[in-house]
Design an enzyme around this catalytic site. Structure first.
Site, mmCIF file in Angstrom:
data_model
loop_
_atom_site.group_PDB
_atom_site.id
_atom_site.type_symbol
_atom_site.label_atom_id
_atom_site.label_comp_id
_atom_site.label_asym_id
_atom_site.label_seq_id
_atom_site.Cartn_x
_atom_site.Cartn_y
_atom_site.Cartn_z
ATOM 1 N N GLN A 12 53.266 59.531 36.172
ATOM 2 C CA GLN A 12 54.234 58.672 36.962
ATOM 3 C C GLN A 12 53.942 58.607 38.397
ATOM 4 O OE1 GLN A 12 57.995 59.792 34.279
ATOM 5 N NE2 GLN A 12 58.408 58.197 35.617
ATOM 6 N N SER A 93 50.878 65.826 34.797
ATOM 7 C CA SER A 93 52.125 65.667 33.946
ATOM 8 C C SER A 93 51.974 64.739 32.844
ATOM 9 C CB SER A 93 53.278 64.955 35.080
ATOM 10 O OG SER A 93 54.484 65.020 34.437
ATOM 11 N N LEU A 94 52.585 63.542 32.920
ATOM 12 C CA LEU A 94 52.435 62.519 31.531
ATOM 13 C C LEU A 94 51.105 62.378 31.099
ATOM 14 C CD1 LEU A 94 51.851 59.086 31.196
ATOM 15 C CD2 LEU A 94 53.344 60.324 29.711
ATOM 16 N N ARG A 118 60.082 61.284 25.438
ATOM 17 C CA ARG A 118 60.215 62.025 26.531
ATOM 18 C C ARG A 118 60.858 61.600 27.749
ATOM 19 N NH1 ARG A 118 56.346 63.175 30.875
ATOM 20 N NH2 ARG A 118 55.896 65.337 31.178
ATOM 21 N N HIS A 202 60.110 68.673 36.081
ATOM 22 C CA HIS A 202 59.678 69.902 36.104
ATOM 23 C C HIS A 202 60.248 70.564 36.797
ATOM 24 C CE1 HIS A 202 55.958 68.026 34.558
ATOM 25 N NE2 HIS A 202 55.855 66.893 35.565
ATOM 26 N N GLN A 251 55.988 72.145 29.877
ATOM 27 C CA GLN A 251 55.589 71.501 30.895
ATOM 28 C C GLN A 251 56.923 70.371 31.429
ATOM 29 O OE1 GLN A 251 54.557 67.618 30.602
ATOM 30 N NE2 GLN A 251 52.278 67.837 31.161
#
Length: 311
Positions: A12, A93-94, A118, A202, A251
């Protein structure tokens, strides 16, 4: 596989209205991939990314499948026009989900549903205004950890992304993040600024979302990746499907250890990294971490052509 080549997939922040328009005009695989993504989601994904509105694209539950689709689309373009395959992959991340799809550990349709869920769970875990994220520039990682511990005051604030040396993103309750910004400035941070996000990713505030995501992951087919993937939370490779499920859930509330990930690539002998998706955020970070490794973004025809010429 090429032992000197790695692929990375952005998360993102790399999205923008009109992303991949230029690539789509030259390579039909792009629109075809977004059309495929539209079916399980019930949303015209290409219309969303090419026309917006920006506010809709920036909703976390839309941003995540849009970026997943973009990364897969660019990977498919690459695979059609080059025989060169990476020795390893990683995603920020993503982007870790995108890497797993491209490594054939996770079905594209299943991944779309997972990342849409998510995003929804992340938004629900921290209603808008309650959480925040900030970028701290010019401080060592250990100092950022100290500042977060001091700023918490029975709330949550912690390092969320170790993006490159001297660039750490923090995440947590909005007031705790504000206190950390003030402390960072006192400690001599070059910059300490709030980020325009609605979800504090996170950090521990995401644990309720992670528990619900784990249930969805347990019902999702997974297999060992054909190309090794470095995972964000522990900077390790996994082949066991249950271990992959576990690390994807963790994560959500553990930091993205990107600096260590790129250094692991360097130790593995990687000489070229290709950023597979829109923008060039990761190339910028990677250059600061390992300036001797060449990084090229593939989201525009010019840089894609340059990368293809390396084959």
């Amino acid at each position: 596989m090429d032992g000197a080549l790695a692929f990375v997939f952005p998360g993102q922040g790399s999205q923008s209205v009109g992303m991949l328009n230029e690539l789509a005009a030259a390579y039909p695989e792009v629109k075809k991939t977004f059309k495929e993504a539209s079916r399980p989601l019930g949303v015209d994904m290409w219309e969303l990314v090419s026309q917006g509105p920006e506010q809709a694209l920036n909703l976390t539950m839309n941003t995540q499948p849009a970026l997943l689709s973009a990364g897969v689309a660019v990977w498919r373009v690459w695979c059609k026009h080059s025989s060169r395959r990476p020795a390893l992959m990683a995603g920020h991340s993503l982007g870790e989900y995108t890497a797993l799809v491209c490594a054939e550990a996770l079905d594209f349709g299943d991944a779309l549903k997972l990342v849409a869920l998510r995003g929804k769970l992340m938004q629900e875990a921290a209603p808008e205004g309650q959480g925040a994220m900030a970028a701290l520039l010019g401080l060592e990682d250990g100092k950022v950890r100290e500042i977060c511990a001091q700023a918490a005051e029975h709330e949550t604030v912690s390092a969320a992304n170790f993006n490159s040396p001297g660039q750490v993103v923090i995440s947590g309750n909005a007031q705790a993040v504000e206190r950390a910004i003030a402390l960072a400035k006192q400690a001599g941070a070059r910059r300490a600024i709030l980020l325009p996000v609605s979800v504090p990713s996170h950090c521990a505030l995401m644990q309720p979302a992670a528990e619900k995501l784990a249930a969805a992951l347990s019902a999702t087919p997974l297999q060992a990746p054909n190309i090794p993937v470095i995972h964000n939370a522990n900077v390790a490779f996994h082949t066991d499907p249950d271990a992959i499920r576990d690390i994807l859930a963790k994560q959500l509330y553990q930091p993205v250890r990107w600096t260590e990930t790129v250094l692991k690539m360097e130790r593995a002998g990687i000489k070229t990294v290709l950023e597979c998706g829109p923008g060039k955020v990761l190339c910028g970070l990677n250059k600061r971490i390992t300036p001797d490794i060449t990084c090229l973004p593939l989201g525009e025809t010019g840089s894609l052509t340059q990368a293809l010429e390396l084959t």
